[in-house]
Every structure is written in C-alpha cells, then in structure tokens.
Design an enzyme around this catalytic site. Structure first.
Site, PDB file in Angstrom:
ATOM      1  N   GLU A  88     -83.957 -11.089  90.474  1.00  0.00           N
ATOM      2  CA  GLU A  88     -84.853 -10.472  90.563  1.00  0.00           C
ATOM      3  C   GLU A  88     -85.442 -10.141  92.196  1.00  0.00           C
ATOM      4  O   GLU A  88     -85.900  -9.589  92.161  1.00  0.00           O
ATOM      5  CB  GLU A  88     -85.435  -9.450  89.586  1.00  0.00           C
ATOM      6  CG  GLU A  88     -85.275  -9.580  88.586  1.00  0.00           C
ATOM      7  CD  GLU A  88     -84.389  -8.414  88.183  1.00  0.00           C
ATOM      8  OE1 GLU A  88     -84.730  -6.981  88.956  1.00  0.00           O
ATOM      9  OE2 GLU A  88     -83.048  -8.313  87.512  1.00  0.00           O
ATOM     10  N   SER A 355    -112.744 -17.060  30.816  1.00  0.00           N
ATOM     11  CA  SER A 355    -112.894 -18.680  30.860  1.00  0.00           C
ATOM     12  C   SER A 355    -112.664 -18.998  32.278  1.00  0.00           C
ATOM     13  O   SER A 355    -113.128 -21.006  31.973  1.00  0.00           O
ATOM     14  CB  SER A 355    -112.584 -18.733  29.756  1.00  0.00           C
ATOM     15  OG  SER A 355    -112.840 -18.157  28.733  1.00  0.00           O
TER      16      SER A 355
END
Length: 676
Positions: A88, A355
């Site tokens: 590019e 519990s």
C-alpha cells in the site's frame, strides 16, 4: 563597508526567514488545535478478554454492534506490517503523511491517460479516511492529505499504523485485523500465518467484493497478488517461501469459505471485566486469571447438566486455584436463555447455603477448643429456646463423634456448636473471609446461621471453603491475575483446626470420581438451592443448582443434584489428591500441631451425670488428669481417663503433661444435655 552592509542584509534575511518559519509553525499549530482530527472511532472499540496465557476467551463488539477491536503494530506479526507497507505505501517509513513521488506519478499518469490510472493514497491518508469517512472527491482527497500530515504529527508512524490496523474494513460489520482474523480464521491475529496476513491486507481494498465467504475466488486472487507482486517482495527469502508453501498446501483452502462465530467463552465474566481495570498489551485487551481449556471443559459439563434440568433450572460453577484464589473457570448460567435468566451471573446471586457452611463452623469450634474430630456429641431432639431444629432426614443418630456429625451433616450437633461458639463470632469470621452475612431485615446473627440462615453467593462460598483447604488463610477470589505476593493473606483459623476439618471431608464421591477430594454439600429449605463445594491439594470448586427465580426444583438436593456435577468438574482437573485424616487420625494430627489440649469436655460444656471420658491430645506423656485439683484414675501412657461426677455442679477439668504443660476447662454437670 559594502561587505558589512551585505552581512547585515544577510542577517536580517535569516531573521526574517526564521520569523516566517516560526509564524508558519504557529499558524499550523493553531490550526491543528482549532481543527483536531476526530479520533472517536479509534477509541470506540470493543473488548477482547483473554485467559492467563493470552488465549482469547471472548470478544465484545463496539457500540452499535460493530466488531471493531483495537490492535497495535507491536501486537501483530511483523510480516503483516511488512506486507501492508509493501502493498500500500512503500515509502511509508519516510514521508510525512503524503508521498510527493506518488502524487507526481498519479498526476502524470492521469494527464497522459485522461483518467485516473493509479492512486497516491498513503497508509496515513487511508487512516484519515477511516477515521472520518467522506465521499470520494478531489476535495475529500485534499482534506485526507492534510489530515494525514496532522495524524503523523500527532500520533507518529506507530499511531497511524494502529489506526489502520484497528479500522480497516474486513467485510460486513468487521473492522480491523483483529476482528478479521477471529472471524475469517478463528484465531488471534498474533498467530496468523503469512498467507493469512496477506488476505487481511488485501480485503480492505474492496471489502464487500473481496469477502472470502461470498467471493472466495476474488479473495484468493487478491491475496495471491499481494504475495506475488507486492507483499512478498518485502519478505525475507525464508518467509517468502513459507508463504508460498502455506498458500499452495490446500489450493484455495487457505481462504476461508465461511465466517466464524466470534469467541464467547465465559460470557458473564467477560462482560464483568470489560468495563473494569484493564490488563494487557492494549487498552482493549483484558487479561483474566481463567484457563481457556478448563473453561471450555466446565462449560461443556454445565451444558450437559442443563439438558437434564427441568424448566427454568440453571447451574453455576466456580473453579479457583487454592493458593492464589485466582479463578480458573466460571459459569454464571445458561447465557441468554431467557427462561433461565441466562443474562444473570448466578455466581453472584445471593442464596441460602444450607449446610455448606458447617465446615467453617466445625473448624472454628476445633480452633477454640470447643470440640475436636473425636469428640462425642449428641444428635438427639433438643430445644434451643423456642426452636427445635431437625435433621434433613427427620431422624436422629444419637451419640456420634464430631467427625461423623460433620460428614453426615447432622443439624443438632451443629446448632449446639453454634450456641457454644456464638453466632456473632461466626458472622464476624464470615466477614473476615469476604462473605459479609446478609441477614433478614431487623435481625442479627442467631443460631440458624449453623443451618444456612444467611445469604451468600457461590463465589463467597468457594472463598470460605478455600480457607478450610488452605490451612485457614483468608483470601478473596480474584478474576484478574494476581501480582507479586498475591498469595499473602492473613490466617483466620489455626492450621491444625483447618486441616482436621479438611481431613474429615476427604471422602469418595458417591457415584464415583477422583480420589482425594474433600467435599461438602448443602440444601436450602424447600430444595430451592442445591450446593456442593470441594477442594483437593491444588484447586477449590463450587457448584450451585437451582432456579434463578427462587422457586424449588422438586427433589433437588446438594448430594443428589450438585455433588455429581462437582465430581465431573474435578475430573477435568489434574489429579492432586489430599490425604484423608478422618476420625482419631485427625485427632492425633491436630494434637501434634496444636500442642497439649483437652478434647473433651470442651470449655463451658454442659454434660450429663453419668460416666465421662476425659480426652486430651498433644503434650509429652505420661499425662495426669485432675478434676478440681484431684487426680482421677488412668492417664499415664494413655490420652484419656474415666471420671464419674459426684453430682450436679460446676467443675474444672485439667490435664498436665510430663513437661509441666497444662490445659483446663470449666464444665457444668447436670441441666440441659449438650456436647459429650
């Protein structure tokens, strides 16, 4: 004289030039400040959540549903940047944002051909266009050129690359190479190959026309063009050959034919940390303490369990490192299942633990000398004021040891211990362990704490359980990696007491599973919550099964519903069995750790008028047992002695060892029976 005049003119000229330069720079600076570039798109990014090794767990989109994920040039393979520059903008490294040679070439080519034959857009100009999209006109080109110079001035080359890599269109609602890599290749951009990098460079040229899932042939051609004619020239010979081999191994197979789903492991946790403190190479990457492989396995277990649950039933799981408390896996529920309140993180939902808190209660009782694993206790009907608690199975077991009472989750012995310990002290311990008790409005800590009369989250329960498995150390769970010294935490229990409880809880899973795991279950009133927590020598884990709306699942219990899930979770972990130390072996070990101690009767005990066996641990034998200073029979090499109280009243029981160490406890004979 003429020379002097020329010198003065030259000096004035230099001063004028310098003044002009300063004025121009000032004007440009003022213009830059007056018209700054709009960087909002670059900052409006999604988040990537990774595990402790940097493996991607989840990706979260940017506002508006766009997959725009931040990335910098330092985070991508060097070949990707090299391919981008070569394809590019070959002179990217030296131009100021605009390439004059490319502009001249484009202008000459256009004049000769009468049309545009080549562009002059640099990576910097492309970044400017990505930040502020405009119609493709000459005026827009001029603005992009000015912005490109401005971006180079403000951000530098690294910043310009960051903008391009983050914003480049990858087809559909994908932006940036990080999102493109995840969607097209199913892997992080850090791990793409050279041919894959070439595709990521090629697609942004015409993102819709080159989408690999819709136009694979065009995408393949564009990728190969980058490799052959432009990008490959920038690569070293070895990388160029590797790229060609990669591209040719499977024909067009290197180009993906379908878009992949974005990664979505640990969705609840990902959204929790995405808005919190960041950790990672960039502001959009959040590093957690999770393990991606384990997370995937635990989610698989949870999915299988969900398939067998009734309507609206859900499951939550937490797995953490026992020492650092770093969470390794977390399932918050059935993500986005509306009927199961899937968006709610059920690891943070406040529920009743049943519990499941009894191990802490027993550890505190052992720590304060109120009982020991071998202490005989009574599981018989008893009133505590107006309250007459019962066991889950409605029956009673009579005389049992504390170890048996804990393993059997008997309620009467637990409430008796809570009465002796004090609910306020227990609530304070919960707070110290990071589980601030949620009590009914207008009430304070009371005896029902022993049976789950408090609100707690799964994360908090796992943290409390971790203290039992980690020699009594406090430490909150953490989902971000611990820094140096992350294991340092204050003890809330003596190591001997915690280890005694841990030894009691080491037992086989009823339906089979890994050996050497200590576990405890809990079921809240009416079966609304089923819990199972456990730990081995390296990990601690917890499971909750229930309905998010609080309604009961008929027949659901901690032992029958949640415990099998816990066994499957531990089967995913590397084996790290703990030694079992139940019964008298746990008594002996606690004695060695904690020195001379009376195991029975504990301080403040209320005992019946029959024969009593006084027991002690630790110390140097022979031992001498005394009641109110008077020796009783037996003792010597043994650690127990028989005593028959002469009648009701208050007594002081004492044991003295051969070294002169002593331990004593005041007791009461007669009245309401308590522990024995």
């Amino acid at each position: 004289m003429p020379a002097l005049l020329r010198g003065r003119r030259w000096a004035r000229g230099l001063l004028g030039l310098a003044g002009g330069i300063v004025a121009l720079a000032g004007a440009l600076l003022a213009l830059d400040r007056a018209l700054p570039p709009d960087l909002s798109r670059l900052e409006a990014v999604g988040r990537v959540v990774v595990d402790r090794e940097g493996r991607v767990l989840s990706a979260l989109p940017a506002p508006g549903g766009v997959w725009r994920l931040p990335v910098s040039a330092e985070e991508v393979p060097r070949a990707l940047v090299d391919l981008l520059v070569a394809a590019e903008d070959r002179r990217f490294r030296w131009h100021p944002g605009v390439d004059p040679l490319a502009v001249a070439r484009a202008a000459l080519g256009g004049l000769r051909a009468g049309r545009v034959v080549s562009g002059a857009s640099t990576i910097s100009m492309q970044a400017a266009r990505l930040l502020e999209p405009r119609p493709r006109t000459l005026r827009s080109k001029a603005i992009e050129a000015a912005r490109a110079v401005q971006l180079e001035w403000r951000l530098g080359k690294a910043g310009v690359l960051r903008a391009w890599l983050t914003l480049a269109p990858m087809g559909g609602n994908l932006e940036g190479v990080r999102a493109g890599s995840l969607a097209w290749f199913g892997r992080p951009v850090e791990r793409v190959g050279v041919a894959e990098a070439a595709l990521l460079v090629a697609v942004p040229r015409r993102p819709e026309a080159l989408r690999p899932d819709r136009h694979p042939a065009a995408a393949l051609a564009a990728r190969d063009a980058v490799l052959r004619r432009r990008g490959a020239a920038a690569l070293p010979v070895a990388e160029r050959e590797a790229a060609r081999a990669e591209a040719g191994r499977a024909g067009d197979g290197a180009v993906p034919w379908a878009r992949r789903a974005m990664p979505g492991l640990a969705p609840h946790l990902a959204r929790e940390v995405a808005g919190g403190p960041m950790a990672g190479a960039s502001a959009g990457v959040v590093r957690t303490s999770l393990d991606a492989g384990l997370q995937r396995g635990v989610e698989g277990v949870a999915a299988a369990v969900l398939a067998g649950l009734p309507a609206r039933g859900s499951v939550a799981v937490v797995v953490a490192d026992l020492r650092t408390r770093e969470v390794r896996a977390l399932v918050g529920g059935d993500w986005l299942a509306e009927g199961r309140a899937g968006a709610m993180d059920l690891t943070r939902a406040v529920r009743s633990p049943g519990s499941a808190l009894k191990p802490l209660l027993y550890a505190m009782a052992f720590d304060r000398g109120l009982a020991a694993p071998g202490t005989v206790m009574e599981d018989l009907p008893r009133h505590f004021g107006d309250w007459a608690p019962e066991n889950y199975a409605r029956g009673f077991s009579g005389r049992v040891t504390a170890a048996e009472a804990l393993r059997g989750s008997l309620n009467l012995p637990a409430v008796a211990l809570m009465e002796a310990l004090g609910p306020l002290r227990f609530a304070s311990a919960l707070k110290a362990l990071g589980a601030v008790p949620r009590l009914p409005p207008g009430t304070g800590p009371a005896l029902p704490l022993a049976l789950g009369g408090v609100g707690i989250t799964l994360r908090e329960l796992v943290g409390v359980t971790a203290a039992i498995g980690d020699r009594g150390r406090a430490g909150a769970l953490r989902v971000l990696p611990a820094g140096p010294g992350g294991e340092g935490a204050a003890p809330v229990l003596r190591a001997g007491a915690a280890e005694a409880v841990a030894g009691i809880l080491v037992q086989g899973f009823p339906g089979g599973g890994p050996a050497g795991v200590a576990w405890k279950t809990g079921t809240s009133w009416g079966g609304r919550d089923a819990w199972a927590v456990g730990f081995d020598a390296r990990h601690v884990a917890g499971v909750w099964v229930g309905r998010p709306d609080g309604t009961a699942i008929p027949g659901a219990t901690g032992r029958g519903t949640a415990l099998p899930v816990l066994a499957r979770v531990f089967a995913l972990l590397p084996p790290a069995p703990r030694p079992g130390e139940a019964g008298e072996r746990a008594v002996a070990r606690a004695g060695v750790v904690d020195g001379l101690r009376l195991l029975f009767p504990p301080a403040g005990a209320v005992i019946g008028e029959g024969a009593v066996t006084i027991r002690a641990v630790g110390g140097q034998r022979p031992l001498v047992f005394l009641v109110d200073g008077v020796p009783v029979a037996a003792g010597g090499a043994r650690r127990e002695a028989g005593w028959v109280p002469p009648g009701p009243g208050f007594y002081r029981v004492t044991v003295v060892d051969a070294a002169g160490a002593a331990a004593s406890a005041p007791v009461r004979v007669g009245g309401v029976p308590g522990v024995e």
